[in-house]
Design a protein around this motif. Sequence first.
Motif, PDB file in Angstrom:
ATOM      1  N   ALA A   1      -3.347   5.062   8.852  1.00  0.00           N
ATOM      2  CA  ALA A   1      -3.703   3.455   8.625  1.00  0.00           C
ATOM      3  C   ALA A   1      -2.346   2.678   8.597  1.00  0.00           C
ATOM      4  N   ALA A   2      -1.730   2.941   7.921  1.00  0.00           N
ATOM      5  CA  ALA A   2      -0.606   1.945   8.726  1.00  0.00           C
ATOM      6  C   ALA A   2       0.053   1.759   9.584  1.00  0.00           C
ATOM      7  N   GLY A   3      -0.249   3.263  10.576  1.00  0.00           N
ATOM      8  CA  GLY A   3       0.287   3.232  12.003  1.00  0.00           C
ATOM      9  C   GLY A   3       1.953   2.809  11.969  1.00  0.00           C
ATOM     10  N   ALA A   4       2.025   4.043  10.803  1.00  0.00           N
ATOM     11  CA  ALA A   4       4.365   4.066  10.256  1.00  0.00           C
ATOM     12  C   ALA A   4       4.382   5.776  11.350  1.00  0.00           C
TER      13      ALA A   4
ATOM     14  N   ARG B   1       0.929  -1.103   0.207  1.00  0.00           N
ATOM     15  CA  ARG B   1      -0.195   0.502  -0.017  1.00  0.00           C
ATOM     16  C   ARG B   1       1.323   1.146   0.586  1.00  0.00           C
ATOM     17  N   LEU B   2       1.768   1.355   0.794  1.00  0.00           N
ATOM     18  CA  LEU B   2       2.912   2.259   1.127  1.00  0.00           C
ATOM     19  C   LEU B   2       3.576   2.805  -0.242  1.00  0.00           C
TER      20      LEU B   2
ATOM     21  N   LEU C   1      -1.763   9.888   0.418  1.00  0.00           N
ATOM     22  CA  LEU C   1      -0.133   9.321   1.194  1.00  0.00           C
ATOM     23  C   LEU C   1       0.086   9.472   3.067  1.00  0.00           C
ATOM     24  N   LEU C   2      -0.238  11.097   3.129  1.00  0.00           N
ATOM     25  CA  LEU C   2      -0.603  11.045   4.791  1.00  0.00           C
ATOM     26  C   LEU C   2      -1.134   9.854   5.374  1.00  0.00           C
ATOM     27  N   GLY C   3      -2.814   9.985   5.028  1.00  0.00           N
ATOM     28  CA  GLY C   3      -4.103   9.048   4.928  1.00  0.00           C
ATOM     29  C   GLY C   3      -3.912   7.191   5.351  1.00  0.00           C
ATOM     30  N   LEU C   4      -2.418   6.870   4.546  1.00  0.00           N
ATOM     31  CA  LEU C   4      -2.452   6.178   4.060  1.00  0.00           C
ATOM     32  C   LEU C   4      -1.751   6.218   5.503  1.00  0.00           C
ATOM     33  N   LEU C   5      -0.582   6.930   5.499  1.00  0.00           N
ATOM     34  CA  LEU C   5       0.604   6.662   6.539  1.00  0.00           C
ATOM     35  C   LEU C   5       0.337   6.432   7.941  1.00  0.00           C
TER      36      LEU C   5
END
Length: 51
Positions: free
Chosen positions: A48-51, A8-9, A42-46
């Motif tokens: 959601a990934a918990g990074a 995803r990232l 992209l920030l939303g993905l980060l």
Amino acid sequence: MTRHHIPRLIGGVFGVVFVGANAGALPKGIGIPLRGLAIAALLGLLVAAGA
């Protein structure tokens, strides 16, 4: 981060690069907000990934 978040990232980074490269051909009034939306996604993905 699990192995399920890595693709995803990678896709998210590719998307930001793709939008950034193609938004250059658009008028500034459209290209700059489009780039901002891509970065927000992209920030939303980060997040959601918990990074």
